[in-house]
Design a protein around this motif. Sequence first.
Motif, PDB file in Angstrom:
ATOM      1  N   PHE A   1      24.872  29.002  -0.937  1.00  0.00           N
ATOM      2  CA  PHE A   1      23.876  29.634  -1.817  1.00  0.00           C
ATOM      3  C   PHE A   1      24.384  29.644  -3.262  1.00  0.00           C
ATOM      4  CE2 PHE A   1      22.143  33.510  -3.806  1.00  0.00           C
ATOM      5  CZ  PHE A   1      20.792  33.220  -3.736  1.00  0.00           C
ATOM      6  N   GLN A   2      25.673  29.960  -3.443  1.00  0.00           N
ATOM      7  CA  GLN A   2      26.266  29.985  -4.780  1.00  0.00           C
ATOM      8  C   GLN A   2      26.289  28.585  -5.401  1.00  0.00           C
ATOM      9  OE1 GLN A   2      26.088  33.202  -5.390  1.00  0.00           O
ATOM     10  NE2 GLN A   2      28.174  33.417  -6.171  1.00  0.00           N
ATOM     11  N   ILE A   3      26.590  27.595  -4.573  1.00  0.00           N
ATOM     12  CA  ILE A   3      26.610  26.211  -5.078  1.00  0.00           C
ATOM     13  C   ILE A   3      25.221  25.785  -5.533  1.00  0.00           C
ATOM     14  CG2 ILE A   3      26.964  23.785  -4.425  1.00  0.00           C
ATOM     15  CD1 ILE A   3      29.160  24.751  -2.520  1.00  0.00           C
ATOM     16  N   GLU A   4      24.202  26.133  -4.729  1.00  0.00           N
ATOM     17  CA  GLU A   4      22.827  25.774  -5.091  1.00  0.00           C
ATOM     18  C   GLU A   4      22.422  26.451  -6.396  1.00  0.00           C
ATOM     19  OE1 GLU A   4      20.929  23.515  -3.656  1.00  0.00           O
ATOM     20  OE2 GLU A   4      22.609  23.105  -2.306  1.00  0.00           O
ATOM     21  N   ASN A   5      22.873  27.690  -6.613  1.00  0.00           N
ATOM     22  CA  ASN A   5      22.585  28.389  -7.885  1.00  0.00           C
ATOM     23  C   ASN A   5      23.258  27.700  -9.063  1.00  0.00           C
ATOM     24  OD1 ASN A   5      20.920  30.356  -6.859  1.00  0.00           O
ATOM     25  ND2 ASN A   5      22.561  31.850  -6.532  1.00  0.00           N
ATOM     26  N   LEU A   6      24.494  27.228  -8.832  1.00  0.00           N
ATOM     27  CA  LEU A   6      25.202  26.495  -9.884  1.00  0.00           C
ATOM     28  C   LEU A   6      24.465  25.216 -10.264  1.00  0.00           C
ATOM     29  CD1 LEU A   6      28.988  26.804  -8.884  1.00  0.00           C
ATOM     30  CD2 LEU A   6      27.904  27.660 -10.978  1.00  0.00           C
ATOM     31  N   LYS A   7      23.887  24.566  -9.271  1.00  0.00           N
ATOM     32  CA  LYS A   7      23.107  23.347  -9.533  1.00  0.00           C
ATOM     33  C   LYS A   7      21.914  23.646 -10.424  1.00  0.00           C
ATOM     34  CE  LYS A   7      24.009  20.938  -5.153  1.00  0.00           C
ATOM     35  NZ  LYS A   7      23.347  20.427  -3.929  1.00  0.00           N
ATOM     36  N   LEU A   8      21.277  24.791 -10.136  1.00  0.00           N
ATOM     37  CA  LEU A   8      20.103  25.160 -10.920  1.00  0.00           C
ATOM     38  C   LEU A   8      20.484  25.588 -12.335  1.00  0.00           C
ATOM     39  CD1 LEU A   8      18.101  27.202  -8.240  1.00  0.00           C
ATOM     40  CD2 LEU A   8      17.573  24.918  -9.095  1.00  0.00           C
TER      41      LEU A   8
ATOM     42  N   LEU B   1      25.961  19.445 -13.647  1.00  0.00           N
ATOM     43  CA  LEU B   1      26.964  19.507 -12.573  1.00  0.00           C
ATOM     44  C   LEU B   1      26.370  19.163 -11.199  1.00  0.00           C
ATOM     45  CD1 LEU B   1      28.852  22.805 -13.519  1.00  0.00           C
ATOM     46  CD2 LEU B   1      29.640  20.450 -13.854  1.00  0.00           C
ATOM     47  N   LYS B   2      25.070  18.939 -11.177  1.00  0.00           N
ATOM     48  CA  LYS B   2      24.400  18.721  -9.887  1.00  0.00           C
ATOM     49  C   LYS B   2      25.019  17.558  -9.109  1.00  0.00           C
ATOM     50  CE  LYS B   2      19.912  18.001  -7.737  1.00  0.00           C
ATOM     51  NZ  LYS B   2      18.442  17.852  -7.942  1.00  0.00           N
ATOM     52  N   GLU B   3      25.252  16.454  -9.787  1.00  0.00           N
ATOM     53  CA  GLU B   3      25.794  15.280  -9.109  1.00  0.00           C
ATOM     54  C   GLU B   3      27.215  15.546  -8.618  1.00  0.00           C
ATOM     55  OE1 GLU B   3      26.570  10.514  -9.998  1.00  0.00           O
ATOM     56  OE2 GLU B   3      25.331  11.708 -11.363  1.00  0.00           O
ATOM     57  N   THR B   4      27.995  16.297  -9.408  1.00  0.00           N
ATOM     58  CA  THR B   4      29.377  16.617  -9.027  1.00  0.00           C
ATOM     59  C   THR B   4      29.418  17.569  -7.844  1.00  0.00           C
ATOM     60  OG1 THR B   4      30.058  16.378 -11.349  1.00  0.00           O
ATOM     61  CG2 THR B   4      31.572  17.539  -9.871  1.00  0.00           C
ATOM     62  N   LEU B   5      28.473  18.513  -7.827  1.00  0.00           N
ATOM     63  CA  LEU B   5      28.472  19.539  -6.776  1.00  0.00           C
ATOM     64  C   LEU B   5      27.829  19.066  -5.469  1.00  0.00           C
ATOM     65  CD1 LEU B   5      27.471  22.667  -8.907  1.00  0.00           C
ATOM     66  CD2 LEU B   5      29.718  22.197  -7.902  1.00  0.00           C
ATOM     67  N   GLU B   6      27.092  17.983  -5.517  1.00  0.00           N
ATOM     68  CA  GLU B   6      26.351  17.515  -4.338  1.00  0.00           C
ATOM     69  C   GLU B   6      27.267  17.238  -3.130  1.00  0.00           C
ATOM     70  OE1 GLU B   6      23.130  17.273  -2.262  1.00  0.00           O
ATOM     71  OE2 GLU B   6      23.017  17.608  -4.435  1.00  0.00           O
ATOM     72  N   PRO B   7      28.398  16.507  -3.326  1.00  0.00           N
ATOM     73  CA  PRO B   7      29.293  16.266  -2.175  1.00  0.00           C
ATOM     74  C   PRO B   7      29.859  17.560  -1.588  1.00  0.00           C
ATOM     75  CG  PRO B   7      29.804  14.773  -3.970  1.00  0.00           C
ATOM     76  CD  PRO B   7      28.862  15.786  -4.529  1.00  0.00           C
ATOM     77  N   LEU B   8      30.161  18.531  -2.486  1.00  0.00           N
ATOM     78  CA  LEU B   8      30.681  19.818  -2.031  1.00  0.00           C
ATOM     79  C   LEU B   8      29.631  20.564  -1.225  1.00  0.00           C
ATOM     80  CD1 LEU B   8      32.901  21.960  -2.034  1.00  0.00           C
ATOM     81  CD2 LEU B   8      32.006  22.785  -4.229  1.00  0.00           C
ATOM     82  N   SER B   9      28.409  20.537  -1.705  1.00  0.00           N
ATOM     83  CA  SER B   9      27.307  21.188  -0.999  1.00  0.00           C
ATOM     84  C   SER B   9      27.094  20.568   0.377  1.00  0.00           C
ATOM     85  CB  SER B   9      26.027  21.078  -1.829  1.00  0.00           C
ATOM     86  OG  SER B   9      24.945  21.662  -1.138  1.00  0.00           O
ATOM     87  N   GLU B  10      27.183  19.242   0.442  1.00  0.00           N
ATOM     88  CA  GLU B  10      26.993  18.539   1.713  1.00  0.00           C
ATOM     89  C   GLU B  10      28.127  18.874   2.690  1.00  0.00           C
ATOM     90  OE1 GLU B  10      26.515  13.937   3.353  1.00  0.00           O
ATOM     91  OE2 GLU B  10      26.305  14.381   1.209  1.00  0.00           O
TER      92      GLU B  10
END
Length: 258
Positions: A84-91, A96-105
């Motif tokens: 949930f925190q990662i998704e908020n960071l993306k928003l 940072l969305k592209e960088t955080l995508e692998p972490l989210s997955e």
Amino acid sequence: MNTNLAFGIVIGVLFASLVVLFCILLGKLYINKIKNYTKVIYQKDIDFQKTLNSTIIETQEQVLNNISQDLHDDAGQQLTYINFQIENLKLDSPLLKETLEPLSESVSNLSKSIRSISHSLNNQFITKQDLLKVIESEVERLQKNPFIALTFIKKDKIEKAFTINEKIVIYRIFQETINNAFKHSKATEIAITIQNNRGFVMTISDNGKGFDYELIKENATNLGLKNLIARASIINYTVEIQSKKEKGTSIILSEKDT
């Protein structure tokens, strides 16, 4: 006089014969009594051992259920919060969305794995599902391991109606056997075969290093294999262990009347 003597001898022989016959019958009765007594003691010992094994397994199941609940309530919820925190960071930070995508997955995949493990530990989940589908689902999860190739074969379309105890014990034996193969066998291939046509038979074979079962089966420290046999006896099943050094191992679980 001779007649009386002959008659006395006959009477004496008959009496002696009756005494011998009586002793033989008494001996047979005593032997039968000892045999019956031994059978009763043996059966009581078996019943006691089954009760003891059943109590141990009930305790193990309770521990597994507690671990399952902890995984679901604690680890599962924490991973959900992290995602949930990662998704908020993306928003908040689109760059940072592209960088955080692998972490989210990765977090999402870990959450799914923990949920799957939690289900496999919880006997309530096992008992409410079709046993073979639960085993097949666990195989699919384990097939993600890149170092060991797993195959699952159902030979018959006939589905056995399992009792709750059968479901729990069979699945735990499946889990423990697979776990032992992963940890100790150094196998690269594991095959799980199940047939239902003339009674349930599950065979789990690997191409690992194997061992000399005849040498270790009486070893007091060999609790893993003894645990498999003890579990199976509770539901009136047998476990056959076939293994040779450098030639792999096969564990065969089957109903006693098959």
